[in-house]
Design a protein around this motif. Structure first.
Motif, short mmCIF file in Angstrom:
data_model
loop_
_atom_site.label_atom_id
_atom_site.label_comp_id
_atom_site.label_asym_id
_atom_site.label_seq_id
_atom_site.Cartn_x
_atom_site.Cartn_y
_atom_site.Cartn_z
N ASP A 746 0.86 -1.18 0.00
CA ASP A 746 0.00 0.00 0.00
C ASP A 746 0.90 1.24 0.00
N SER A 747 0.28 2.40 0.11
CA SER A 747 0.99 3.66 0.24
C SER A 747 0.28 4.52 1.27
N THR A 748 1.04 5.41 1.92
CA THR A 748 0.39 6.40 2.77
C THR A 748 -0.22 7.53 1.93
N PHE A 749 0.23 7.67 0.68
CA PHE A 749 -0.25 8.72 -0.25
C PHE A 749 0.05 10.12 0.28
N LEU A 750 1.02 10.25 1.18
CA LEU A 750 1.28 11.53 1.84
C LEU A 750 2.51 12.20 1.23
N THR A 751 2.28 13.04 0.23
CA THR A 751 3.33 13.89 -0.32
C THR A 751 3.06 15.33 0.07
N ASP A 752 4.10 16.17 0.10
CA ASP A 752 3.88 17.56 0.49
C ASP A 752 3.41 18.38 -0.71
N ALA A 753 3.19 19.67 -0.51
CA ALA A 753 2.64 20.53 -1.55
C ALA A 753 3.53 20.59 -2.78
N ASN A 754 4.84 20.32 -2.62
CA ASN A 754 5.76 20.31 -3.76
C ASN A 754 5.96 18.90 -4.30
N LEU A 759 5.89 12.06 4.13
CA LEU A 759 5.53 10.97 5.03
C LEU A 759 5.26 9.69 4.26
N LEU A 760 6.05 9.42 3.24
CA LEU A 760 5.91 8.18 2.48
C LEU A 760 6.76 7.08 3.11
N LEU A 761 6.30 5.83 2.98
CA LEU A 761 7.01 4.66 3.47
C LEU A 761 7.09 3.63 2.36
N PRO A 762 8.04 2.70 2.41
CA PRO A 762 8.11 1.65 1.39
C PRO A 762 6.79 0.90 1.26
N ASN A 763 6.42 0.59 0.03
CA ASN A 763 5.11 -0.02 -0.24
C ASN A 763 5.00 -1.46 0.25
N ASN A 793 -15.33 -8.04 16.27
CA ASN A 793 -13.94 -7.75 16.57
C ASN A 793 -13.60 -8.15 18.01
N LEU A 794 -13.75 -9.43 18.29
CA LEU A 794 -13.57 -9.94 19.65
C LEU A 794 -12.17 -9.69 20.19
N THR A 795 -11.17 -9.64 19.33
CA THR A 795 -9.79 -9.43 19.78
C THR A 795 -9.36 -7.97 19.74
N ASN A 796 -10.29 -7.07 19.43
CA ASN A 796 -10.02 -5.63 19.42
C ASN A 796 -8.87 -5.28 18.47
N ASP A 797 -8.85 -5.94 17.30
CA ASP A 797 -7.80 -5.71 16.30
C ASP A 797 -8.00 -4.34 15.66
N GLN A 798 -6.97 -3.49 15.71
CA GLN A 798 -7.06 -2.13 15.17
C GLN A 798 -6.58 -2.02 13.73
N HIS A 799 -6.22 -3.16 13.12
CA HIS A 799 -5.60 -3.10 11.79
C HIS A 799 -6.39 -3.85 10.73
N ILE A 800 -7.69 -3.98 10.91
CA ILE A 800 -8.50 -4.61 9.87
C ILE A 800 -8.59 -3.71 8.65
N ALA A 801 -8.63 -2.41 8.85
CA ALA A 801 -8.63 -1.43 7.76
C ALA A 801 -7.20 -1.16 7.31
N PRO A 802 -7.01 -0.54 6.13
CA PRO A 802 -5.66 -0.19 5.69
C PRO A 802 -4.97 0.76 6.65
N LEU A 803 -3.64 0.87 6.50
CA LEU A 803 -2.83 1.71 7.37
C LEU A 803 -3.38 3.14 7.41
N GLY A 804 -3.48 3.69 8.61
CA GLY A 804 -3.97 5.05 8.80
C GLY A 804 -5.40 5.11 9.27
N TYR A 805 -6.15 4.01 9.09
CA TYR A 805 -7.58 3.98 9.43
C TYR A 805 -7.82 3.01 10.57
N PRO A 806 -7.95 3.50 11.81
CA PRO A 806 -8.19 2.58 12.94
C PRO A 806 -9.53 1.86 12.76
N SER A 807 -9.52 0.56 12.99
CA SER A 807 -10.74 -0.22 12.86
C SER A 807 -11.62 -0.03 14.09
N LEU A 808 -12.89 -0.32 13.93
CA LEU A 808 -13.82 -0.22 15.05
C LEU A 808 -13.43 -1.23 16.12
#
Length: 825
Positions: A746-754, A759-763, A793-808
């Motif tokens: 995936d990507s964080t898709f976080l590039t600056d105005a230029n 805030l990019l990380l290896p895919n 979500n019995l185990t309270n897993d916070q990573h069911i959604a892609p990076l950056g989006y906390p799961s319910l």
């Protein structure tokens, strides 16, 4: 228009044929048919009972060839109950039979210990899974009753991955066998429910008024037209069946200020059946500005004036609204935005059994989809960059691959607020399908589909107000049958014309062979299967509006486009192959399936920098200069336009194991391995890679917006799996599900105005793997009241959604269900 005139004539002929039909029985209604197992072998000695208003009218036993016939001297609404040793009891949907009608009902019994459903998407007609070569799964009423939405249920299907960008109600995309989220044909009661281009958001869609969800995995444009590149998802609405009106009321509440209420009335009387349902669900979720609510109304109304003629209408209407906090973990500030949808799906059909072998279906469908996105203000932490863009808080982002980065990401760009964006997707369609049984072992199918689609995109801040109209015609033909109920085959193809991308053909073929027919013993049945298919996908609105051809035509350079041979954007293509084996064990108590699939996706659409276009198109000299002049500032600043330049491959293995323990417990599990790779790409990220200025992290190249050539497509984990366990006895029903996924690119898709690398990380392996566990239970306290609970979500897993989006986090609801009905005896 000519197509509509033909359809009106056809409808008139069908009605006339029904009115002139001569009864086959002069003195009594006759219900007859053949009882078989899922492989087509006749079942002798099966008890077949005809029931009306809870009373057994008559009972018979199937003969040596599986045939049966029951006579009734009265007219009314009936249903059949069939029992046979080692098979699960079958209860058919209700049907109307007049005093002099002859009704044919061929009955297929499932093994007692495993579940093999009757499916439609594989062949276009109801066919037992044991007679199809395609990979098809069914989510049934038991699973649907335990969930208010579909993303979690879709995850317990082999080959399927769901990416939900947030918590309850957030945008949810379906990826099947490595295909894009736009490569799925979603049908509701037979009509196309997706947006133009195949996109369908499963996040806000409610399970209200849904009887089953059938998932066909593979290319199937030969039967269902454009967009069926990776799968067909067919959603059906239940019908009223009880002889007396039945009323169901339910309500539950849970944490996060969650509440859920539902009301349903259903029944059948004489020639009519009816069902009406309304559902309301709301929750605050666990993040600021993340409230979600959805209201859904569903109706299903049928009229059967004769046993061989049926008219039916269904409607689904949903209205939802959700806060859009954005990727909380990237900003620690919630965006000030909302998204709203109003979706209407309408289906009306005329079904006529013209003669014993000849069956006709004529359907009209309407889809009306509205979506509005509102950015109310420029949110942020109070910090701004030099360009006036608002920033989030200082955060540290750590990927599942162990790499991390610290800084402030741009949350909202400088501009005028409020900012609005809206989309409209309208579709009217008419489908005809006829099937003719030439012999008991050969059935021919033919038909056509006509669609008129209109799409609108509006962004007032950018003075964008674009619209399009497309028309599609799809002509199809197929045959399927068997040789000695051992070798089953399916051959077909379609010719499709679309006013946007022209004419295409989509063939398909499949076969399955029983090496050993089902029998008693440890190894109690073996079959092999093979499939091949082609498919096309209709371009999305954004693909069409952002294409090179559209830019040239809209900027007054139509002549340049013609001079250089630049035409409208083309349809992406899919070619699939699969082969598998199915083995049953211990007298069909356990069923194991494994399938290898290979999918090739070509002419995929991506954004290509304008400065690459002359070389990509092979232009030089005056032609090159003509294109540069026509592109203008797009070429100067290397802006992107959409082109059919991407290709990728996905192959893998699916395996499932299922079986029963006693009569109360059913277990099922599955695993999918996926190997996918981008084979060709000219996106801005790959352009940067080729020219040596791509973003890097400690020397590791990064695809900021799209995967690099040779990498895996985003959000396609190589390992996924699931486990389900169902228990039902003495009024208690429990369902446990667990869905698993490995890390994915995936990507964080976080590039600056230029357009730097703030805030990019290896895919590679950026998104976390997860385990999503759910448990649902219901207990019937009395005939008229039940208590139920649902825990997610019995185990309270916070990573069911892609990076950056906390799961319910862990959520629970408890409620009561009341029913007033006269129970079937």
């Amino acid at each position: 228009m000519p197509a509509i005139r033909h359809i009106r004539c056809l409808a008139a002929l069908l009605v006339a044929a029904a009115c002139l039909s001569i009864p086959l029985q002069a003195f009594a209604a006759a219900v007859r048919g053949v009882v078989t197992d899922t492989t087509g072998i006749p079942v002798s000695g099966a008890s077949v009972s005809l029931i009306s208003k809870g009373t057994v009218v008559s009972t018979t036993v199937s003969g040596a060839d599986g045939s049966f016939q029951i006579l009734s001297g009265t007219q009314g609404r009936f249903y059949l109950v069939v029992t046979a040793k080692t098979f699960r009891q079958l209860q058919t949907p209700s049907f109307f039979a007049g005093r002099f009608d002859s009704v044919e009902r061929n009955l297929v019994l499932e093994p007692e210990w495993v579940r093999q459903s009757i499916v439609v998407t594989a062949t276009g007609t109801p066919t037992p899974q044991g007679q199809t070569s395609e990979s098809t799964s069914v989510i049934g009423p038991n699973e649907l009753a335990q969930s208010v939405d579909l993303p979690g249920l879709l995850r317990i299907t082999p080959g399927v991955f769901v990416a939900q960008l947030g918590q309850r109600g957030a945008q949810s995309s379906l990826f099947v066998r490595g295909g894009n989220s736009t490569a799925n044909k979603v049908l509701i009661d037979g009509i196309d429910a997706g947006e133009l281009g195949g996109q369908f958001d499963f996040g806000p869609f409610s399970t209200t008024g849904v009887e089953s969800v059938e998932i066909f995995r593979g290319a199937n444009s030969s039967l269902y037209g454009a967009d069926a590149g990776s799968s067909v998802v067919s959603i059906t609405t239940p019908r009223g069946t009880t002889s007396y009106p039945s009323l169901f009321l339910s309500g539950d509440a849970g944490n996060f200020n969650t509440s859920h209420e539902s009301a349903e009335i259903a029944g059948a009387h004489g020639k009519y059946d009816y069902l009406g349902n309304y559902n309301w669900f709301q929750t605050d979720n666990d993040l600021p500005n993340d409230k979600f609510h959805v209201g859904t109304a569903v109706g299903n109304f049928g009229w059967q004036p004769r046993a061989n003629l049926q008219l039916r209408g269904t409607v689904h209407y949903g209205v939802d609204a959700a806060g859009v906090p954005n990727a909380w973990d990237f900003y620690h500030v919630a965006d000030d935005a909302t998204e709203k949808d109003q979706d209407l799906y309408l289906s009306t059909s005329l079904e006529h059994q013209t003669s014993e072998p000849f069956h006709n279906l004529l359907r009209y469908g309407a889809t009306r989809k509205r979506e509005q996105y509102h950015q109310w203000s420029q949110a942020g932490s109070g910090d701004f960059d030099a360009y006036g863009d608002s920033l989030g808080q200082v955060v540290t982002i750590t990927g599942a691959n162990g790499y991390s980065v610290t800084g402030q990401a741009i949350l909202d760009y400088a501009g005028t607020y409020p900012f609005d964006e809206s989309f409209v997707n309208n579709r009217d369609e008419v489908d005809y399908q006829g099937d003719y049984r030439v012999t008991p072992h050969l059935l021919g199918l033919f038909g056509f589909q006509y669609q008129d689609e209109r799409g609108v995109e509006r962004i007032p801040s950018y003075t964008i107000d674009e619209s399009t109209e497309r028309r599609q015609e799809n002509y199809l033909a197929a045959v399927h049958g068997d040789f000695k109920t051992r070798f089953f085959y399916n051959l077909g193809g379609a010719l499709q014309h679309d006013t946007l991308y022209g004419t295409t053909t989509t063939p398909r073929a499949g076969a399955t062979y029983y090496i050993f027919r089902p029998h008693d013993g440890k190894f109690s049945g073996t079959r092999v299967q093979f499939n091949f298919g082609d498919a096309v996908r209709e371009p999305k609105l954004s693909d069409e509006f952002g294409s090179l051809y559209k830019f040239l035509a809209g900027s007054g350079n139509q002549a340049t486009a013609q001079q250089l041979g630049i035409g409208p954007i083309a349809a992406p293509t899919t070619r699939t192959y699969e082969a598998g084996v199915e083995q049953s064990f211990f007298n069909a108590h356990i069923l194991f399936r494994t399938t290898y699939f290979h999918n090739q996706f070509g002419k995929e659409i991506e954004s290509v920098g304008a400065q690459l276009l002359p070389g990509l198109l092979g232009l030089s000299g005056s032609n090159e200069q003509a294109l540069i002049d026509a592109l203008g500032y797009y070429y100067t600043y290397d802006y992107g336009v959409y082109m059919n330049t991407e290709a990728f491959r996905a192959q893998g293995i699916e395996a499932t194991l299922e079986g029963g323990i006693g009569r109360s417990i059913f277990l099922r599990g599955g695993y999918t391995y996926l190997d996918s790779v981008v084979q060709r790409s000219f996106s801005s990220d790959n352009e940067a890679l080729n020219n040596g200025y791509e973003p890097t992290y400690n020397g590791i190249p990064i695809g900021a917006y799209s995967p690099l050539k040779g990498a895996r497509p985003f959000r396609r984990p190589p390992h996924t799996g699931f486990i389900t366990a169902t228990y039902s006895s003495h009024g208690f029903t429990g369902l446990f599900t667990a869905a698993f996924a490995s890390r994915s690119d995936d990507s964080t898709f976080l590039t600056d105005a230029n357009f730097g690398t703030s805030l990019l990380l290896p895919n590679r392996n950026l998104d976390h793997g997860y385990a999503q566990l759910t448990l649902g239970e219901s207990y019937r306290v009395r005939n008229w009241i039940s208590i139920y609970t649902q825990m997610d979500n019995l185990t309270n897993d916070q990573h069911i959604a892609p990076l950056g989006y906390p799961s319910l986090p862990y959520s629970a609801r408890i409620g009561l269900k009341f029913q007033w009905t006269k129970m079937r005896k």
